[in-house]
Design a protein around this motif. Structure first.
Motif, short mmCIF file in Angstrom:
data_model
loop_
_atom_site.label_atom_id
_atom_site.label_comp_id
_atom_site.label_asym_id
_atom_site.label_seq_id
_atom_site.Cartn_x
_atom_site.Cartn_y
_atom_site.Cartn_z
N ARG A 153 0.84 -1.21 0.00
CA ARG A 153 0.00 0.00 0.00
C ARG A 153 0.87 1.25 0.00
N ALA A 154 1.95 1.22 0.77
CA ALA A 154 2.85 2.37 0.79
C ALA A 154 3.56 2.53 -0.56
N TYR A 155 4.00 1.42 -1.15
CA TYR A 155 4.70 1.49 -2.43
C TYR A 155 3.78 1.95 -3.56
N ALA A 156 2.50 1.63 -3.48
CA ALA A 156 1.59 1.94 -4.58
C ALA A 156 1.49 3.43 -4.87
N VAL A 157 1.57 4.24 -3.81
CA VAL A 157 1.47 5.70 -4.01
C VAL A 157 2.81 6.29 -4.42
N ASP A 158 3.84 5.44 -4.53
CA ASP A 158 5.15 5.82 -5.06
C ASP A 158 5.79 6.96 -4.28
N PRO A 159 5.95 6.83 -2.97
CA PRO A 159 6.59 7.90 -2.19
C PRO A 159 8.09 7.93 -2.43
N ASP A 160 8.67 9.11 -2.30
CA ASP A 160 10.12 9.22 -2.39
C ASP A 160 10.78 8.69 -1.12
N VAL A 161 10.08 8.78 0.00
CA VAL A 161 10.62 8.40 1.30
C VAL A 161 9.71 7.37 1.95
N LEU A 162 10.29 6.31 2.48
CA LEU A 162 9.54 5.29 3.20
C LEU A 162 9.98 5.32 4.66
N LEU A 163 9.02 5.56 5.55
CA LEU A 163 9.28 5.64 6.99
C LEU A 163 8.65 4.42 7.64
N MET A 164 9.45 3.59 8.31
CA MET A 164 8.98 2.30 8.80
C MET A 164 9.24 2.19 10.30
N ASP A 165 8.16 2.04 11.07
CA ASP A 165 8.25 2.05 12.53
C ASP A 165 8.08 0.63 13.07
N GLU A 166 9.20 -0.07 13.26
CA GLU A 166 9.20 -1.45 13.74
C GLU A 166 8.20 -2.33 13.01
N PRO A 167 8.25 -2.36 11.68
CA PRO A 167 7.22 -3.07 10.93
C PRO A 167 7.25 -4.58 11.11
N PHE A 168 8.38 -5.14 11.54
CA PHE A 168 8.48 -6.59 11.70
C PHE A 168 8.53 -7.01 13.16
N GLY A 169 8.28 -6.08 14.07
CA GLY A 169 8.45 -6.34 15.49
C GLY A 169 7.53 -7.41 16.05
N ALA A 170 6.34 -7.57 15.47
CA ALA A 170 5.37 -8.52 16.01
C ALA A 170 5.44 -9.89 15.34
N LEU A 171 6.40 -10.09 14.44
CA LEU A 171 6.46 -11.33 13.66
C LEU A 171 7.42 -12.33 14.28
N ASP A 172 7.21 -13.61 13.97
CA ASP A 172 8.13 -14.64 14.43
C ASP A 172 9.47 -14.48 13.71
N SER A 173 10.51 -15.07 14.25
CA SER A 173 11.87 -14.81 13.78
C SER A 173 12.07 -15.23 12.33
N LEU A 174 11.49 -16.36 11.91
CA LEU A 174 11.67 -16.82 10.53
C LEU A 174 10.98 -15.87 9.55
N THR A 175 9.73 -15.50 9.85
CA THR A 175 9.02 -14.58 8.98
C THR A 175 9.72 -13.23 8.93
N ARG A 176 10.26 -12.83 10.05
CA ARG A 176 10.97 -11.55 10.12
C ARG A 176 12.16 -11.55 9.17
N VAL A 177 12.95 -12.61 9.21
CA VAL A 177 14.12 -12.70 8.32
C VAL A 177 13.68 -12.70 6.86
N GLN A 178 12.62 -13.43 6.56
CA GLN A 178 12.13 -13.49 5.18
C GLN A 178 11.70 -12.11 4.70
N LEU A 179 11.01 -11.36 5.55
CA LEU A 179 10.55 -10.03 5.15
C LEU A 179 11.70 -9.03 5.08
#
Length: 266
Positions: A153-179
């Motif tokens: 959704r963030a990429y679709a609007v084609d922003p010049d800047v991407l600000l990410m606030d702990e986006p993988f913090g709630a995920l398990d370790s394997l999924t986190r590494v994959q993402l």
């Protein structure tokens, strides 16, 4: 990919953000100055309460500095804008909308025509590997897939800047590494400026060209550490001696800070 340019893409200039609290004022960040270059991937790490998320909110225009200013592309930030995309730890998806409808939401609000909206939505969905789930509702998706949807959704609007606030913090370790790997892949395909907040030192080192280590009480820049590891980064990168040394350097900067002096008694 991480070379800094002049002028900077994002510039925090002596930024302070304070909040009134019972009995006084709480200063979340204090006189922070930091430049982020065009197409640079910067991670911010530090102890709880050091102002990491506050800096992102200031850059996004979701909050205003008490003093100082945040400048993006030479213009002072005065509010949210389509040039800056924000991704939170919580997925913030509309549960009644499909993946496709969630991803195209910002484009619809912006008045993008149907054909162009569909093209950009499908491109973003394919970019994060959700092509087979475009018509699925969020309740049917795993946590990692929901976060991919939020990133799309963030990429679709084609922003010049991407600000990410702990986006993988709630995920398990394997999924986190994959993402993490997928995020770097998409960054390399559609390179833009990324500022990524995390509590995870290893994640901070693996993703970034520079790691900004914050200190707390009040929040301030403690140290900025260059990460001279080549992209693309792989499992071999994680297992290398160079990575271990950088991880230890960042870990030491985060966890062996001197406690700030207590204010004098009144």
């Amino acid at each position: 990919m991480t070379a800094r340019t002049s002028p900077p893409k994002i510039s925090f200039r002596e930024v302070t953000r304070s909040f009134p609290v019972k009995g006084g004022t709480f200063t979340a960040v204090d006189r922070v100055s930091l430049d982020v270059g065009e197409r640079e991937f910067v991670t911010i790490v530090g102890p709880s309460g050091c102002g990491k998320s506050t800096l992102l909110n200031l850059a996004a225009g979701l909050a205003e500095p008490t003093s100082g200013e945040v400048v993006v592309d030479g213009r002072r930030v005065t509010g949210p804008g389509p040039d800056r995309g924000m991704i939170f730890q919580q997925y913030a998806l509309f549960p009644w909308l499909s993946v496709r409808r969630n991803v195209e939401f910002g484009l619809r609000v912006a008045g993008v025509g149907a054909a162009e909206r569909r093209r950009r939505t499908d491109e973003a969905i394919d970019l994060v590997g959700l092509g087979d789930f475009a018509d699925a509702l969020p309740k049917t998706l795993s946590g990692g897939m929901k976060q991919r949807c939020a990133i799309a959704r963030a990429y679709a609007v084609d922003p010049d800047v991407l600000l990410m606030d702990e986006p993988f913090g709630a995920l398990d370790s394997l999924t986190r590494v994959q993402l993490q790997d997928q995020l770097l892949d998409t960054w390399r395909q559609q390179t833009r400026t990324v500022v990524f907040v995390t509590h995870d030192v290893e994640e901070a080192v693996y993703l970034a060209g520079r790691v900004v280590v914050m200190a707390a009480r009040p929040g301030r820049v403690h140290q900025v550490i260059d990460i001279p590891l080549p992209y693309p980064r792989t499992e071999e990168t994680r297992l290398s001696a160079e990575f271990a040394a950088l991880r230890n350097q960042v870990w030491g900067a985060v966890h062996h800070q001197e406690a700030p002096a207590e204010p004098p008694a009144r």
